[in-house]
Design a protein around this motif. Structure first.
Motif, PDB file in Angstrom:
ATOM      1  N   UNK A 532     -21.371  13.536  67.777  1.00 13.54           N
ATOM      2  CA  UNK A 532     -21.193  15.010  67.702  1.00 13.54           C
ATOM      3  C   UNK A 532     -21.162  15.619  69.203  1.00 13.54           C
ATOM      4  N   UNK A 533     -21.535  14.976  70.195  1.00 12.23           N
ATOM      5  CA  UNK A 533     -21.441  15.454  71.450  1.00 12.23           C
ATOM      6  C   UNK A 533     -20.136  15.662  71.888  1.00 12.23           C
ATOM      7  N   UNK A 534     -18.990  14.930  71.112  1.00 12.69           N
ATOM      8  CA  UNK A 534     -17.406  15.172  71.129  1.00 12.69           C
ATOM      9  C   UNK A 534     -17.024  14.660  72.372  1.00 12.69           C
ATOM     10  N   UNK A 535     -17.636  13.688  73.007  1.00 11.42           N
ATOM     11  CA  UNK A 535     -17.033  13.053  74.153  1.00 11.42           C
ATOM     12  C   UNK A 535     -16.855  11.616  73.912  1.00 11.42           C
ATOM     13  N   UNK A 567     -18.182  10.173  84.766  1.00 11.39           N
ATOM     14  CA  UNK A 567     -18.721   9.502  83.948  1.00 11.39           C
ATOM     15  C   UNK A 567     -20.187   9.948  83.788  1.00 11.39           C
ATOM     16  N   UNK A 568     -20.563  10.398  85.174  1.00 10.86           N
ATOM     17  CA  UNK A 568     -22.127  10.880  85.297  1.00 10.86           C
ATOM     18  C   UNK A 568     -22.307  12.142  84.401  1.00 10.86           C
ATOM     19  N   UNK A 569     -21.170  12.804  84.496  1.00 10.48           N
ATOM     20  CA  UNK A 569     -21.304  14.420  83.933  1.00 10.48           C
ATOM     21  C   UNK A 569     -21.202  14.120  82.440  1.00 10.48           C
ATOM     22  N   UNK A 570     -20.339  13.125  81.991  1.00  9.43           N
ATOM     23  CA  UNK A 570     -20.584  12.871  80.620  1.00  9.43           C
ATOM     24  C   UNK A 570     -21.818  12.479  80.064  1.00  9.43           C
ATOM     25  N   UNK A 571     -22.208  11.735  80.833  1.00  7.06           N
ATOM     26  CA  UNK A 571     -23.641  10.978  80.300  1.00  7.06           C
ATOM     27  C   UNK A 571     -24.928  12.145  80.360  1.00  7.06           C
ATOM     28  N   UNK A 577     -26.884  16.903  74.917  1.00  6.21           N
ATOM     29  CA  UNK A 577     -26.685  17.314  73.552  1.00  6.21           C
ATOM     30  C   UNK A 577     -27.642  16.725  72.369  1.00  6.21           C
ATOM     31  N   UNK A 578     -28.143  15.267  72.866  1.00  6.68           N
ATOM     32  CA  UNK A 578     -29.116  14.774  71.748  1.00  6.68           C
ATOM     33  C   UNK A 578     -30.320  15.378  71.804  1.00  6.68           C
ATOM     34  N   UNK A 591     -26.766   4.739  79.118  1.00  8.85           N
ATOM     35  CA  UNK A 591     -25.223   4.889  78.512  1.00  8.85           C
ATOM     36  C   UNK A 591     -24.507   3.955  79.043  1.00  8.85           C
ATOM     37  N   UNK A 592     -23.901   3.101  78.355  1.00 11.85           N
ATOM     38  CA  UNK A 592     -22.916   2.253  78.989  1.00 11.85           C
ATOM     39  C   UNK A 592     -21.407   2.482  78.292  1.00 11.85           C
ATOM     40  N   UNK A 593     -20.502   2.957  79.172  1.00  9.62           N
ATOM     41  CA  UNK A 593     -19.178   3.059  78.634  1.00  9.62           C
ATOM     42  C   UNK A 593     -18.198   1.818  78.526  1.00  9.62           C
ATOM     43  N   UNK A 594     -17.772   1.232  77.349  1.00 10.77           N
ATOM     44  CA  UNK A 594     -16.966   0.332  76.980  1.00 10.77           C
ATOM     45  C   UNK A 594     -15.903   0.503  76.370  1.00 10.77           C
ATOM     46  N   UNK A 595     -14.920  -0.456  76.391  1.00 10.32           N
ATOM     47  CA  UNK A 595     -13.540  -0.391  75.864  1.00 10.32           C
ATOM     48  C   UNK A 595     -13.658  -0.676  74.599  1.00 10.32           C
TER      49      UNK A 595
END
Ligand code: WT7
Length: 633
Positions: A532-535, A567-571, A577-578, A591-595
């Motif tokens: 729901x953070x929409x990112x 990425x830092x801003x999104x984290x 949000x949580x 938080x790890x962004x993966x494909x």
């Protein structure tokens, strides 16, 4: 693992020794009806029960003491008035540590009766649901008992949850009223609870009243809906008769996380609950008349329900309620309170013990702890070092350490080493309480019997009085969650080991439930908040071992395309949000962004692999042959 002998200071002085434990346990299993009939005589009944219990785990049916008429609040207050009306029932210490309030049993009864009258005045009747959302202030206890007094079903929402949690819970149980406070105070911080409630109630039109305790500054009030407690108190009398309730009328709903995104409304009922919580409180804490008992949990969790209010008050104990945290304003806060109030029994969580251990022994040793006799722990497995520190440094080797295993669903302690009766082994919850028949089963549901060490799924074979009765509004879910995987038994969701001495060692959850600093959170609950953070388009949440919290939250997420932030801003955005919508306790540590996410062919996320990656064991991903796309790992 060696047993720790029973401290000399407790030998032959406890309510129950090892042979009495064995004898009572045997009776409770051989003749449950006789055992529970005898125990239930301890309660005050308006009318005795016709039938002790009837349960059918295949149908998810559980009933105790049917035909009986009882009132839990009456059992907690009224029946003590004659013999100990002036005894302190509640000692409350505020956040700053500068303010203490003591309420005698008589005084609590008056406060509770007044609030019960306010509830009635505002249209509440037996069976209606009320959500209670506030910090650890005396009014929280009073409001809870006031509901119990008139048969209103309370649903306490932990004051650390945010507005979405309020919204879903209030809707799920169709509450008529919310009781809250203007503010809560914790570790010097003030939180505007009323504003969170207002946001949580947006779009809800069935809440008739919001009753607000003034704890801090004034807050905006919505005309026609919001009422101040202090103004209402002027309008009501100090007496309110306790409602005659059926044993199986609901007492409260408490939401707890499961393996789906929607928390379950665990329903507990009257007689069985109060019998089991008072009996366990008596034996687990080896209760004495002049005990000063301090359970440091929050009333928003089952530990607070059962062992700050209901169990202790039903036993006529002096119970301590604490508004703050163990490290504010200093890491000796608990021990300072022990010295100040001459606390005899302390009940806290391994995460708090580990946090305090890290601060150093000097904070403990500064204060006189000679009044302490029983030190309890609950919420998660306690590691050896934390256990030994609790035993040696806090307890000076003079106290019994009681590691209690139980759940929101069980209502009361199920497995614990009773002081003076069962020698403890650090890290083991030891043996079942009276009437509890635990067993371990393999994946096919075959019981792992015998005296040798076994590991399996922890189930309970026979009902006990404070077993949850249903999931509010969804009996099918109750059946599905607890009685379907292993038919004929109650499945706890935990894995456990039983050693050759018959001691149970809880390993942890076998389902997708996390235990963060003793707080229970569902992975999918956190996942839906992250989404729901929409990112992100998809994510998976797993637990990662954490030195103090036991487990911390780690998120694997697939980013939405074409985001402009770093990425830092999104984290940061996701974390915030949580925190704001679900709870600060659910904030991800990593938080790890993966494909892509590793999934089985049927589409189930392979958490086992993700847990290993989060834990830093990147080289060993285990068996990934069932992965749809092994390259992802
Ligand atoms: C889960 C229940 C019971 C009140 C607090 C938590 C874990 C609880 C222990 C213990 C190892 C424990 C289990 C259980 N748990 N106590 N002594 N040793 N694990 O209640 O939020 O319903 O969580 O907490 O995994 O299933 P809850």
């Amino acid at each position: 693992m060696k047993k720790i002998p029973i401290p000399m200071s407790l030998q032959k002085k406890t309510l129950c020794d090892s042979s009495q434990y064995e004898a009572l346990y045997k009776q409770s299993v051989d003749d449950p009806e006789g055992f529970w009939n005898e125990q239930a005589e301890q309660l005050a009944w308006f009318k005795k029960w016709d039938r002790t219990f009837h349960f059918d785990f295949h149908k998810a049916e559980v009933k105790w003491f049917t035909g009986g008429k009882i009132n839990v609040c009456y059992n907690c207050l009224d029946r003590h008035i004659e013999s100990k009306g002036d005894k302190t029932a509640i000692i409350w210490e505020d956040d700053s540590g500068k303010l203490t309030k003591k309420y005698s049993y008589k005084e609590v009864l008056i406060e509770v009766s007044k609030i019960a009258n306010i509830l009635k005045r505002n249209g509440l009747k037996k069976g209606d649901r009320v959500a209670i959302y506030m910090g650890m202030i005396p009014e929280l206890a009073f409001a809870t008992l006031a509901c119990a007094r008139i048969g209103v079903v309370h649903s306490i929402i932990f004051g650390g949850f945010s507005y979405e949690a309020i919204n879903t819970r209030v809707k799920d149980s169709d509450c008529k009223m919310v009781i809250t406070a203007s503010h809560s105070k914790r570790a010097g911080k003030t939180i505007n609870l009323k504003a969170i409630v207002d946001k949580g109630l947006e779009g809800i039109d069935f809440i008739e009243k919001v009753l607000v305790v003034k704890h801090g500054e004034n807050v905006p009030m919505q005309k026609g809906r919001d009422v101040w407690l202090h103004e209402e108190l002027e309008l009501v009398g100090v007496e309110c008769e306790a409602e005659l309730l059926d044993s199986e009328d609901p007492l409260f709903i408490l939401y707890t996380s499961g393996s789906t995104g929607k928390p379950k409304g665990v329903v507990h009922t009257q007689a069985g609950y109060i019998l089991y919580t008072s009996l366990t409180h008596k034996y687990v804490f080896d209760l004495r008349e002049d005990d000063i008992y301090f359970c440091a949990a929050d009333l928003g969790w089952i530990t607070g329900h059962s062992y700050i209010i209901y169990g202790p008050l039903a036993n006529g104990t002096t119970t301590v309620m604490f508004e703050s945290t163990p490290t504010y304003p200093h890491a000796g806060r608990y021990w300072e309170m022990v010295e100040k109030y001459k606390i005899t029994s302390l009940y806290t969580a391994p995460t708090a013990i580990r946090a305090l251990l890290k601060e150093g022994d000097e904070h403990v040793k500064k204060f006189d702890r000679s009044s302490l006799r029983i030190l309890g722990t609950v919420g998660e497995p306690i590691n050896y070092d934390a256990w030994m520190w609790y035993y040696q440094v806090v307890g000076n080797e003079n106290c019994a350490i009681v590691d209690t295993w139980w759940q929101t669903e069980t209502g009361g302690v199920m497995i614990a080493p009773l002081p003076g009766a069962i020698e403890a082994k650090p890290g083991s919850a030891a043996k079942p309480f009276f009437g509890i028949q635990p067993c371990l089963v393999d994946a096919e549901g075959r019981e792992l019997a015998g005296d040798s060490e076994v590991t399996g799924n922890l189930c309970i074979k026979h009902s006990w009085p404070s077993q949850m009765r249903t999931v509010y509004g969804d009996h099918e879910r109750f059946k599905e969650t607890y009685f379907t995987k292993f038919p004929g038994m109650f499945y706890t969701g935990d894995g456990a080991k039983r050693d050759a001495d018959g001691y149970y060692w809880i390993i942890g959850r076998n389902d997708d439930v996390l235990n963060v600093a003793g707080h229970r959170l569902g992975t999918s609950e956190v996942e839906s908040s992250v989404i729901k953070s929409a990112k992100v388009v998809e994510c998976a949440v797993v637990g990662k071992a954490h030195e103090v919290k036991g487990e911390s939250i780690f998120v694997f997420a697939i980013l939405r395309p074409n985001l402009s932030e770093s990425h830092e801003e999104i984290k940061q955005h996701i974390r915030r949000h949580v925190k704001d919508t679900l709870s600060p306790i659910a904030m991800p540590d990593g938080i790890l962004f993966v494909s892509d996410l590793p999934k089985t062919r049927s589409g189930k996320i392979m958490r086992r692999i993700l847990r290993k990656i989060a834990g830093g064991e990147q080289k060993d991903f285990g068996d990934i042959t069932t992965l749809a796309d092994p390259a992802v790992a």
